[in-house]
Design a protein around this motif. Structure first.
Motif, PDB file in Angstrom:
ATOM      1  N   ASN A 410      88.717 112.872  -7.066  1.00  0.00           N
ATOM      2  CA  ASN A 410      89.023 113.267  -5.679  1.00  0.00           C
ATOM      3  C   ASN A 410      90.430 113.753  -5.651  1.00  0.00           C
ATOM      4  O   ASN A 410      91.320 113.262  -5.140  1.00  0.00           O
ATOM      5  CB  ASN A 410      88.809 112.022  -4.762  1.00  0.00           C
ATOM      6  CG  ASN A 410      88.544 112.233  -3.432  1.00  0.00           C
ATOM      7  OD1 ASN A 410      88.822 113.394  -2.905  1.00  0.00           O
ATOM      8  ND2 ASN A 410      88.262 111.219  -2.615  1.00  0.00           N
ATOM      9  N   LEU A 413      92.598 114.007  -2.185  1.00  0.00           N
ATOM     10  CA  LEU A 413      93.211 112.831  -1.468  1.00  0.00           C
ATOM     11  C   LEU A 413      94.751 112.931  -1.568  1.00  0.00           C
ATOM     12  O   LEU A 413      95.316 113.325  -2.587  1.00  0.00           O
ATOM     13  CB  LEU A 413      92.731 111.748  -2.631  1.00  0.00           C
ATOM     14  CG  LEU A 413      92.215 110.347  -1.647  1.00  0.00           C
ATOM     15  CD1 LEU A 413      91.313 110.487  -0.742  1.00  0.00           C
ATOM     16  CD2 LEU A 413      91.983 109.263  -2.699  1.00  0.00           C
ATOM     17  N   ALA A 466      82.303 103.693  -3.056  1.00  0.00           N
ATOM     18  CA  ALA A 466      83.207 104.554  -2.245  1.00  0.00           C
ATOM     19  C   ALA A 466      82.021 105.749  -1.695  1.00  0.00           C
ATOM     20  O   ALA A 466      82.160 106.624  -0.735  1.00  0.00           O
ATOM     21  CB  ALA A 466      84.246 105.388  -3.008  1.00  0.00           C
ATOM     22  N   ARG A 467      81.008 105.910  -2.766  1.00  0.00           N
ATOM     23  CA  ARG A 467      79.976 107.158  -2.547  1.00  0.00           C
ATOM     24  C   ARG A 467      79.141 106.838  -1.582  1.00  0.00           C
ATOM     25  O   ARG A 467      78.810 107.415  -0.413  1.00  0.00           O
ATOM     26  CB  ARG A 467      79.140 107.566  -3.648  1.00  0.00           C
ATOM     27  CG  ARG A 467      79.874 108.287  -4.834  1.00  0.00           C
ATOM     28  CD  ARG A 467      79.108 107.998  -6.102  1.00  0.00           C
ATOM     29  NE  ARG A 467      78.092 109.272  -6.206  1.00  0.00           N
ATOM     30  CZ  ARG A 467      77.347 109.411  -7.079  1.00  0.00           C
ATOM     31  NH1 ARG A 467      77.129 108.308  -8.171  1.00  0.00           N
ATOM     32  NH2 ARG A 467      76.599 110.231  -7.322  1.00  0.00           N
ATOM     33  N   LYS A 469      80.051 104.796   1.181  1.00  0.00           N
ATOM     34  CA  LYS A 469      80.873 104.921   2.459  1.00  0.00           C
ATOM     35  C   LYS A 469      80.814 106.228   2.849  1.00  0.00           C
ATOM     36  O   LYS A 469      80.952 106.628   4.164  1.00  0.00           O
ATOM     37  CB  LYS A 469      82.145 104.221   2.174  1.00  0.00           C
ATOM     38  CG  LYS A 469      82.127 102.793   1.964  1.00  0.00           C
ATOM     39  CD  LYS A 469      81.583 102.098   3.222  1.00  0.00           C
ATOM     40  CE  LYS A 469      82.533 101.471   4.146  1.00  0.00           C
ATOM     41  NZ  LYS A 469      81.845 100.663   5.189  1.00  0.00           N
ATOM     42  N   SER A 470      81.047 107.083   1.921  1.00  0.00           N
ATOM     43  CA  SER A 470      81.260 108.702   2.236  1.00  0.00           C
ATOM     44  C   SER A 470      79.907 108.939   3.046  1.00  0.00           C
ATOM     45  O   SER A 470      80.099 109.931   3.831  1.00  0.00           O
ATOM     46  CB  SER A 470      81.628 109.224   1.038  1.00  0.00           C
ATOM     47  OG  SER A 470      80.712 110.576   0.811  1.00  0.00           O
ATOM     48  N   ARG A 473      80.031 107.700   6.483  1.00  0.00           N
ATOM     49  CA  ARG A 473      80.947 108.381   7.341  1.00  0.00           C
ATOM     50  C   ARG A 473      80.527 109.897   7.674  1.00  0.00           C
ATOM     51  O   ARG A 473      80.470 110.447   8.759  1.00  0.00           O
ATOM     52  CB  ARG A 473      82.243 108.588   6.415  1.00  0.00           C
ATOM     53  CG  ARG A 473      83.516 107.715   6.414  1.00  0.00           C
ATOM     54  CD  ARG A 473      84.410 108.037   5.948  1.00  0.00           C
ATOM     55  NE  ARG A 473      84.593 108.573   4.590  1.00  0.00           N
ATOM     56  CZ  ARG A 473      84.776 107.772   3.511  1.00  0.00           C
ATOM     57  NH1 ARG A 473      84.842 106.521   3.629  1.00  0.00           N
ATOM     58  NH2 ARG A 473      84.508 108.578   2.241  1.00  0.00           N
ATOM     59  N   GLU A 573      87.659 102.414   0.173  1.00  0.00           N
ATOM     60  CA  GLU A 573      86.668 103.044   0.978  1.00  0.00           C
ATOM     61  C   GLU A 573      86.594 104.791   0.551  1.00  0.00           C
ATOM     62  O   GLU A 573      85.564 105.255   0.542  1.00  0.00           O
ATOM     63  CB  GLU A 573      87.234 103.377   2.556  1.00  0.00           C
ATOM     64  CG  GLU A 573      87.461 102.014   3.114  1.00  0.00           C
ATOM     65  CD  GLU A 573      86.320 101.325   3.376  1.00  0.00           C
ATOM     66  OE1 GLU A 573      85.095 101.844   3.873  1.00  0.00           O
ATOM     67  OE2 GLU A 573      86.138 100.129   2.808  1.00  0.00           O
ATOM     68  N   LYS A 574      87.647 105.398   0.094  1.00  0.00           N
ATOM     69  CA  LYS A 574      87.473 106.399  -0.873  1.00  0.00           C
ATOM     70  C   LYS A 574      87.956 106.305  -2.247  1.00  0.00           C
ATOM     71  O   LYS A 574      88.811 105.501  -2.477  1.00  0.00           O
ATOM     72  CB  LYS A 574      88.278 107.516  -0.201  1.00  0.00           C
ATOM     73  CG  LYS A 574      87.792 107.805   1.268  1.00  0.00           C
ATOM     74  CD  LYS A 574      88.836 108.967   2.043  1.00  0.00           C
ATOM     75  CE  LYS A 574      88.291 109.307   3.429  1.00  0.00           C
ATOM     76  NZ  LYS A 574      89.384 110.127   3.951  1.00  0.00           N
TER      77      LYS A 574
END
Ligand code: ARG
Length: 575
Positions: A410, A413, A466-467, A469-470, A473, A573-574
């Motif tokens: 990422n 970020l 994290a995936r 959660k993405s 989102r 979360e990310k």
């Protein structure tokens, strides 16, 4: 829980035929989760066990049980079908409607899903328990990490848990340290690097004492003075204790460890004389010719010494006082000691002595053992200048390596965020590496395994989280209209069903004191989630189906997050 419901059905089905079957014991009707979903969601070998006792054909018995099962009215709400598999297993398949109902329960209860009712039982967990004036050793770290996970899990299933550490702060070695300090010590140096300096003085003094045994007597004398309350020695010792505890606290903070009570050995000093006298009065302990006091232990080659010939007390005496105190103070039903395999003999002797003295009942004291953590070479962790490689260095290295991973995954970020995530990933990786392996085996420290994004590691689960959660989102928040009966492809059903094992896995982790059961479950859940995610379109699916899949993803992420939390691992979360 589904498993216990199935056990009840089974018991009923078997007892209808009780005339033909032997008396049932709990171990006869065990239900387990099959490795492969082909064999159902739950399975039992009860027919095989009965067949062995009755010397009959297991398939036939399985048929008998199956037909009785199908006559029970209630089973239709839960079980879709039962199937018999060679050589005599009965496999249970859960109804889809039931799975959907439970999925809604996960979404509603969130991090409370799987939590047990309060059990009104108290467990004291002793863990970490380092010796002062020394850095935390690798075995203390294992004890700390495993202990904290067990404490979290036991609390979650409903026990009242008192967590405590029993630092070693008493004994002749502190006489040696005081003598060393008086010879070569420098208060400034201690203030600057307390543990390092105390260890240096102790090592220097004991080396010198090897060449010149007179020094050993000097050290013993200093301890005797300490025991007798000499002001100066008490002051020094208290200072060493405080500095050490402060240093441990820093490490605990890094690892997010919360210990309710820290009660060092010295705390029990005032009670030891009467403990020894009582043991003698009761006739449990005996006085030797040389003035020592021992507890003979039936069937053990060595009696347990509780007083030395010079009248001084010993580690065991303090262990016994601690048991008495803990059981009384917290009205504990159990005390668990999270301590290394190597301590088994000592701990056993202490437990048996406590039982002989009537402090504890048999079964009330448990040793939760663990194997060694070995260096990458497969050998014991090397010490550097006589000290262990500090934990901070390990965590820093883990964080540095994790930063590279996050950087790659990422790059957009913000820098600060990358650093924060790298810390979560690095520390999580170190902890999970320990917790995911069988507690009893020796484990070999391995950076690659620990941080392998595609392997059995915390970062793998964290990245999966994290995936998920993405996607949530991107979907624009929680969805109201979904229809879970639309979830019917094999990946969806596999996860739907796997999610429901969570409460049972937690319960098993608590019963067997094995956090690796939960860790293994989370790894497999992450695998299934990835398979689902990679094969099934979510955001591009037709509205109702899309929302149902999002609901499933929401539930998976809730379980992953909570499961990791119980292990003491954070989920970013990310990433
Ligand atoms: N202080 C010991 C050590 O450093 C560990 C104590 C384990 N607990 C116990 N009650 N024996 O090795």
């Amino acid at each position: 829980m589904i498993k216990s419901k199935i056990i009840d059905y089974l018991k009923k089905a078997i007892s209808v035929n009780l005339r033909n079957y032997p008396r049932l014991s709990a171990s006869m009707v065990e239900v387990f989760i099959p490795e492969n979903e082909k064999f159902g969601h739950y399975s039992t070998n009860a027919a095989l066990k009965l067949a062995k006792i009755l010397k009959r054909n297991p398939i036939q018995i399985a048929e008998e049980i199956k037909s009785q099962l199908e006559k029970q009215p209630n089973i239709s709400g839960l079980i879709d079908k039962t199937k018999i598999a060679a050589p005599g297993f009965i496999n249970f398949f859960i109804k889809k409607e039931y799975l959907a109902k439970r999925l809604k329960e996960i979404l509603k209860k969130k991090d409370k899903f799987g939590q047990g009712e309060p059990k009104k039982r108290t467990i004291v967990v002793e863990y970490s328990s380092p010796n002062i004036a020394k850095p935390l050793g690798v075995h203390h770290l294992r004890s700390t990490i495993i202990g904290q996970a067990l404490i979290n899990i036991l609390r979650f299933v409903g026990y009242r848990v008192i967590s405590l550490s029993f630092p070693g702060d008493w004994g002749t070695q502190f006489g040696l340290l005081i003598a060393g300090y008086k010879k070569w010590g420098n208060p400034e140096k201690i203030k600057k690097e307390p543990i390092k300096e105390m260890l240096r003085l102790y090592v220097k003094f004991s080396r010198a004492a090897k060449k010149n045994p007179k020094l050993l007597d000097e050290g013993r004398k200093e301890f005797k003075k300490l025991e007798q309350g000499d002001k100066e020695n008490r002051r020094l010792w208290k200072w060493f204790l405080d500095e050490s505890l402060r240093d441990f606290e820093r490490v605990y903070k890094l690892l997010d460890i919360k210990i309710d009570h820290t009660i060092p050995e010295s705390y029990y000093e005032p009670e030891l004389k009467s403990l020894i006298n009582n043991a003698l009065d009761k006739g449990i302990a005996k006085k030797g010719k040389d003035g020592s006091v021992v507890i003979p232990i039936p069937n053990s080659p060595t009696p347990e010494i509780i007083q030395k010939s010079d009248g001084g007390t010993i580690y065991t005496t303090r262990e016994l006082a601690a048991i008495k105190h803990r059981l009384k103070k917290w009205k504990a039903d159990k005390i668990l000691y999270v301590a290394a395999n190597q301590q088994t003999f000592h701990i056993n002797q202490v437990f048996r002595s406590a039982e002989l003295l009537g402090f504890a009942k048999s079964g009330q004291l448990g040793h939760i053992k663990f194997g060694m953590m070995l260096a990458p070479s497969g050998k014991k962790f090397a010490t550097r200048e006589g000290r262990l490689i500090p934990l901070e260095e390990v965590l820093e290295e883990a964080t540095k390596r994790s930063l590279k991973i996050v950087q790659k995954l990422n790059p957009q970020l913000p820098k600060k965020e990358k650093e924060r995530v790298a810390k979560i990933v690095g520390i999580g990786a170190v902890k999970f590496f320990d917790l995911s392996q069988n507690r009893l085996s020796d484990i070999v420290f391995d950076w690659n395994k620990m941080l392998n994004l595609k392997g059995s590691s915390a970062p793998y689960i964290q990245y999966t989280y994290a995936r998920l959660k993405s996607i949530l989102r991107k979907s624009g928040g929680p969805q109201k209209t979904f229809n879970l009966s639309l979830l019917k492809n094999e990946h969806e059903l596999a996860i739907l069903n796997y999610l429901l094992y969570f409460p049972e896995i937690i319960e098993d982790s608590a019963i067997y004191y094995e956090p690796n059961r939960l860790a293994g479950y989370l790894l497999r859940l992450a695998e299934k989630a990835n398979l689902f995610y990679e094969t099934t379109p979510v955001l591009r699916a037709e509205l109702k189906l899309r929302n149902s899949r999002l609901a499933l993803i929401e539930a998976i992420s809730l379980i992953i997050k909570n499961g990791l939390k119980l292990l003491g691992v954070e989920a970013p979360e990310k990433m």
